[in-house]
Design a protein around this motif. Structure first.
Motif, mmCIF file in Angstrom:
data_model
loop_
_atom_site.group_PDB
_atom_site.id
_atom_site.type_symbol
_atom_site.label_atom_id
_atom_site.label_comp_id
_atom_site.label_asym_id
_atom_site.label_seq_id
_atom_site.Cartn_x
_atom_site.Cartn_y
_atom_site.Cartn_z
ATOM 1 N N ASN A 1 0.810 -1.213 0.000
ATOM 2 C CA ASN A 1 0.000 0.000 0.000
ATOM 3 C C ASN A 1 0.848 1.270 0.000
ATOM 4 O O ASN A 1 0.331 2.365 0.218
ATOM 5 C CB ASN A 1 -0.937 -0.004 1.205
ATOM 6 N N LYS A 2 2.155 1.103 -0.231
ATOM 7 C CA LYS A 2 3.061 2.250 -0.380
ATOM 8 C C LYS A 2 3.828 2.105 -1.698
ATOM 9 O O LYS A 2 5.042 1.971 -1.701
ATOM 10 C CB LYS A 2 4.034 2.318 0.794
ATOM 11 N N PRO A 3 3.144 2.128 -2.812
ATOM 12 C CA PRO A 3 3.822 1.909 -4.105
ATOM 13 C C PRO A 3 4.888 2.949 -4.401
ATOM 14 O O PRO A 3 5.828 2.679 -5.153
ATOM 15 C CB PRO A 3 2.680 1.981 -5.123
ATOM 16 N N GLU A 4 4.760 4.132 -3.813
ATOM 17 C CA GLU A 4 5.745 5.186 -4.060
ATOM 18 C C GLU A 4 7.107 4.835 -3.458
ATOM 19 O O GLU A 4 8.126 5.421 -3.816
ATOM 20 C CB GLU A 4 5.241 6.529 -3.507
ATOM 21 N N ALA A 5 7.135 3.866 -2.521
ATOM 22 C CA ALA A 5 8.399 3.478 -1.883
ATOM 23 C C ALA A 5 9.175 2.448 -2.700
ATOM 24 O O ALA A 5 10.371 2.250 -2.489
ATOM 25 C CB ALA A 5 8.124 2.922 -0.484
ATOM 26 N N LYS A 6 8.507 1.803 -3.640
ATOM 27 C CA LYS A 6 9.133 0.696 -4.372
ATOM 28 C C LYS A 6 10.378 1.094 -5.158
ATOM 29 O O LYS A 6 11.378 0.370 -5.132
ATOM 30 C CB LYS A 6 8.105 0.042 -5.300
ATOM 31 N N PRO A 7 10.396 2.225 -5.882
ATOM 32 C CA PRO A 7 11.597 2.569 -6.667
ATOM 33 C C PRO A 7 12.863 2.698 -5.823
ATOM 34 O O PRO A 7 13.964 2.436 -6.315
ATOM 35 C CB PRO A 7 11.215 3.912 -7.311
ATOM 36 N N ALA B 1 10.384 -6.682 14.569
ATOM 37 C CA ALA B 1 10.111 -5.588 13.635
ATOM 38 C C ALA B 1 8.991 -5.949 12.671
ATOM 39 O O ALA B 1 8.115 -5.113 12.375
ATOM 40 C CB ALA B 1 11.375 -5.238 12.854
ATOM 41 N N ALA B 2 8.986 -7.188 12.210
ATOM 42 C CA ALA B 2 7.958 -7.619 11.259
ATOM 43 C C ALA B 2 6.572 -7.567 11.887
ATOM 44 O O ALA B 2 5.613 -7.056 11.291
ATOM 45 C CB ALA B 2 8.262 -9.039 10.779
ATOM 46 N N LEU B 3 6.454 -8.080 13.093
ATOM 47 C CA LEU B 3 5.151 -8.080 13.780
ATOM 48 C C LEU B 3 4.712 -6.662 14.130
ATOM 49 O O LEU B 3 3.531 -6.318 14.013
ATOM 50 C CB LEU B 3 5.232 -8.940 15.040
ATOM 51 N N LEU B 4 5.662 -5.844 14.566
ATOM 52 C CA LEU B 4 5.340 -4.453 14.898
ATOM 53 C C LEU B 4 4.847 -3.706 13.670
ATOM 54 O O LEU B 4 3.846 -2.975 13.730
ATOM 55 C CB LEU B 4 6.570 -3.759 15.478
ATOM 56 N N TYR B 5 5.545 -3.893 12.543
ATOM 57 C CA TYR B 5 5.127 -3.186 11.331
ATOM 58 C C TYR B 5 3.751 -3.650 10.882
ATOM 59 O O TYR B 5 2.888 -2.825 10.544
ATOM 60 C CB TYR B 5 6.136 -3.393 10.200
ATOM 61 N N LYS B 6 3.541 -4.965 10.883
ATOM 62 C CA LYS B 6 2.270 -5.502 10.397
ATOM 63 C C LYS B 6 1.094 -5.010 11.232
ATOM 64 O O LYS B 6 0.050 -4.632 10.697
ATOM 65 C CB LYS B 6 2.307 -7.025 10.407
ATOM 66 N N HIS B 7 1.250 -4.987 12.543
ATOM 67 C CA HIS B 7 0.114 -4.687 13.422
ATOM 68 C C HIS B 7 0.015 -3.220 13.842
ATOM 69 O O HIS B 7 -1.012 -2.804 14.366
ATOM 70 C CB HIS B 7 0.185 -5.580 14.664
ATOM 71 N N ALA B 8 1.064 -2.434 13.619
ATOM 72 C CA ALA B 8 1.016 -1.038 14.059
ATOM 73 C C ALA B 8 1.311 -0.032 12.959
ATOM 74 O O ALA B 8 0.745 1.059 12.963
ATOM 75 C CB ALA B 8 1.997 -0.825 15.220
ATOM 76 N N PHE B 9 2.185 -0.368 12.029
ATOM 77 C CA PHE B 9 2.669 0.631 11.089
ATOM 78 C C PHE B 9 2.259 0.423 9.637
ATOM 79 O O PHE B 9 2.501 1.302 8.804
ATOM 80 C CB PHE B 9 4.207 0.700 11.136
ATOM 81 N N SER B 10 1.686 -0.711 9.300
ATOM 82 C CA SER B 10 1.380 -0.979 7.896
ATOM 83 C C SER B 10 0.395 0.051 7.351
ATOM 84 O O SER B 10 -0.548 0.464 8.039
ATOM 85 C CB SER B 10 0.810 -2.383 7.721
ATOM 86 N N ALA B 11 0.629 0.473 6.115
ATOM 87 C CA ALA B 11 -0.229 1.488 5.500
ATOM 88 C C ALA B 11 -1.588 0.889 5.159
ATOM 89 O O ALA B 11 -1.657 -0.227 4.642
ATOM 90 C CB ALA B 11 0.434 2.022 4.234
ATOM 91 N N PRO B 12 -2.664 1.603 5.460
ATOM 92 C CA PRO B 12 -3.995 1.082 5.136
ATOM 93 C C PRO B 12 -4.241 1.072 3.637
ATOM 94 O O PRO B 12 -3.689 1.878 2.895
ATOM 95 C CB PRO B 12 -4.936 2.072 5.841
ATOM 96 N N SER B 13 -5.065 0.153 3.205
ATOM 97 C CA SER B 13 -5.416 0.067 1.788
ATOM 98 C C SER B 13 -6.533 1.066 1.504
ATOM 99 O O SER B 13 -7.684 0.867 1.893
ATOM 100 C CB SER B 13 -5.881 -1.352 1.438
#
Length: 261
Positions: free
Chosen positions: A156-162, A219-231
């Protein structure tokens, strides 16, 4: 039962061509990581070692990311497993080939440079630090690396991919610049395992497995449950990162009022 098979990764075994390409990419990637990273330890300064590890990660992620995701690190794979982003079977196979690739890379370094330096690329905890402190350092190294990986790979952060490969490479260089003199800045169990096996030095080895993997999973669990960008859909994604300015005429009017006062 179908859901269990999906999580286990039975379908991955059926798609043999894609799986073998991914495993080959992980093998080649970690081979290059240990070759260039460890050979930089022969005559380079700490800064050059840090830059070498950062650059080789940038290059390999950019080259192989579309094939396997370019984990190149059991800590990254463990984070992906913990969040369900990779199946169990594929995750286990990734870790195995990552270790084999690291062994191969370290073996080539040893063969080419043993006349210059007998032991090359082994990660060791500084003599004035204990293993618990070494674990803590490696924990945070794994944490920052996997946090970066998840941040730039968020769908959900396509602008970060490049900039993904560059950001991951910078995270690796950052870790080495900060801690290469303290723990060797492994960040990567396979990298340390390959060097330890070829050089026959297993000192502090558990630190380089438990530390980065624990940090990576955290870090993976924290990002998934707290920081992941909403769709939010493509329009809302653009709006999330766009500052809405006032109308140009309104700005001129405000400017005129200010001057008049």
């Amino acid at each position: 039962m179908g859901n269990f098979n999906e999580k286990l990764g039975i379908n991955d075994l059926k798609a043999k061509n894609n799986l073998w390409k991914a495993l080959l990419a992980e093998f080649i990637g970690t081979l290059l990581l240990n070759f260039f990273g460890c050979i930089s330890c022969v005559v380079s300064t700490d800064v050059m070692i840090a830059l070498t590890f950062g650059f080789v990660i940038f290059v390999t992620v950019q080259s192989l990311g579309h094939v396997s995701g370019a984990h190149l690190n059991p800590a990254v794979t463990a984070g992906m497993l913990a969040t369900g982003n990779i199946t169990i079977i594929k995750g286990i196979l990734y870790i195995i080939v990552q270790c084999i690739g690291a062994i191969a890379g370290s073996a080539v370094v040893r063969a080419l440079t043993q006349e210059i330096k007998e032991s090359v690329g082994v990660t060791l905890v500084h003599g004035k630090l204990n293993e618990a402190q070494g674990f803590g350092i490696e924990y945070f190294l794994g944490f920052v690396l996997v946090l970066t990986v998840f941040g730039v790979c968020d769908v959900n952060k396509p602008e970060a991919k490049p900039a993904a490969a560059l950001a991951i490479g910078v995270a690796v260089a950052l870790g080495h610049l900060a801690t290469v003199g303290l723990t060797g800045s492994s960040m990567n169990p396979a990298r340390s395992f390959g060097a330890a096996l070829i050089n026959g030095d297993w000192t502090n080895q558990w630190v380089y497995w438990v530390g980065p993997i624990a940090g990576g999973i955290s870090a993976a669990l924290l990002y998934k449950h707290a920081f992941s960008a909403p769709s939010l859909g493509p329009v809302k994604i653009i709006e999330r990162y766009t500052t809405v300015s006032a109308d140009e005429k309104e700005l001129k009017r405000l400017g005129g009022t200010k001057n008049e006062v």
